[in-house]
Design a protein around this motif. Structure first.
Motif, short mmCIF file in Angstrom:
data_model
loop_
_atom_site.label_atom_id
_atom_site.label_comp_id
_atom_site.label_asym_id
_atom_site.label_seq_id
_atom_site.Cartn_x
_atom_site.Cartn_y
_atom_site.Cartn_z
N ASN A 56 0.87 -1.17 0.00
CA ASN A 56 0.00 0.00 0.00
C ASN A 56 0.91 1.22 0.00
O ASN A 56 1.66 1.45 0.95
N PHE A 57 0.86 2.01 -1.06
CA PHE A 57 1.81 3.10 -1.21
C PHE A 57 1.75 4.13 -0.08
O PHE A 57 2.76 4.70 0.29
N THR A 58 0.55 4.38 0.45
CA THR A 58 0.45 5.39 1.52
C THR A 58 1.15 4.93 2.80
O THR A 58 1.47 5.75 3.65
N ASP A 59 1.40 3.63 2.94
CA ASP A 59 2.08 3.13 4.14
C ASP A 59 3.60 3.14 4.01
O ASP A 59 4.30 2.88 4.99
N LEU A 60 4.12 3.43 2.82
CA LEU A 60 5.56 3.44 2.63
C LEU A 60 6.18 4.64 3.34
O LEU A 60 5.75 5.77 3.15
N LYS A 61 7.19 4.38 4.17
CA LYS A 61 7.86 5.47 4.88
C LYS A 61 9.25 5.03 5.30
O LYS A 61 9.55 3.83 5.41
N LEU A 62 10.07 6.00 5.51
CA LEU A 62 11.43 5.77 5.98
C LEU A 62 11.51 6.32 7.40
O LEU A 62 11.25 7.51 7.62
N VAL A 63 11.81 5.47 8.37
CA VAL A 63 11.87 5.90 9.77
C VAL A 63 13.23 6.53 10.02
O VAL A 63 14.27 5.88 9.95
N LEU A 64 13.21 7.83 10.30
CA LEU A 64 14.45 8.55 10.59
C LEU A 64 14.84 8.40 12.07
O LEU A 64 16.02 8.31 12.39
N ASN A 85 3.11 8.49 0.71
CA ASN A 85 2.05 9.49 0.57
C ASN A 85 2.39 10.45 -0.57
O ASN A 85 1.51 10.85 -1.33
N PHE A 86 3.68 10.80 -0.69
CA PHE A 86 4.11 11.65 -1.78
C PHE A 86 3.84 10.98 -3.13
O PHE A 86 3.37 11.62 -4.07
#
Length: 145
Positions: A56-64, A85-86
């Motif tokens: 699910n593209f909206t769930d893609l994230k990089l944890v800083l 989200n972008f």
């Protein structure tokens, strides 16, 4: 020239036709944007996500920075870069831009009439009775000389 108040100036500005047309366009554009966002999120992206492994593209994230949890309570929220989200918003934009392009192209095609073959020139109209009478008088005067 009389003095006008701020409210009178604002009323004159707001009641101009172009401002009202623009406001209607913004409202319709917002509704159109919601429809396109729904099409992208609910119709287009699920098959794309399925093709790339159920993501699910909206769930893609990089944890800083991960969240700080003490005694089972989250003390500090995680700092994340939400690139999924972008991507979702970028797909929305591309589809909206393409839809507007198609709409504008359709309107321009409707406005431009196809050139027609030039019609054969119409025969000159028959001379009026006055012209015929004047021609006869001219011819008679020429014969007298």
């Amino acid at each position: 020239m009389g003095k006008t108040t701020f409210l009178q100036d604002f009323k004159a500005f707001a009641m101009k036709g172009n401002v009202i047309d623009m406001a209607v366009g913004v409202i319709i554009g917002g509704a159109f944007g919601k429809i396109v966002s729904s099409v992208v999120a609910d119709v287009i992206m699920p098959p794309i996500g399925l093709l790339v492994g159920g993501v699910n593209f909206t769930d893609l994230k990089l944890v800083l920075k991960p969240a700080v949890v003490e005694n089972g309570k989250e003390v500090a929220a995680a700092v994340t870069l939400n690139y999924g989200n972008f991507l979702q918003v970028t797909f929305d934009f591309l589809i909206i831009a393409f839809s507007v392009f198609l709409f504008v192209r359709l309107l321009s095609e409707l406005n431009h009439k196809k050139p027609q073959k030039p019609a054969t020139p119409a025969a000159p109209p028959a001379p009026s009775k006055e012209e015929l009478l004047l021609t006869e008088i001219r011819d008679l005067l020429k014969e007298r000389k």
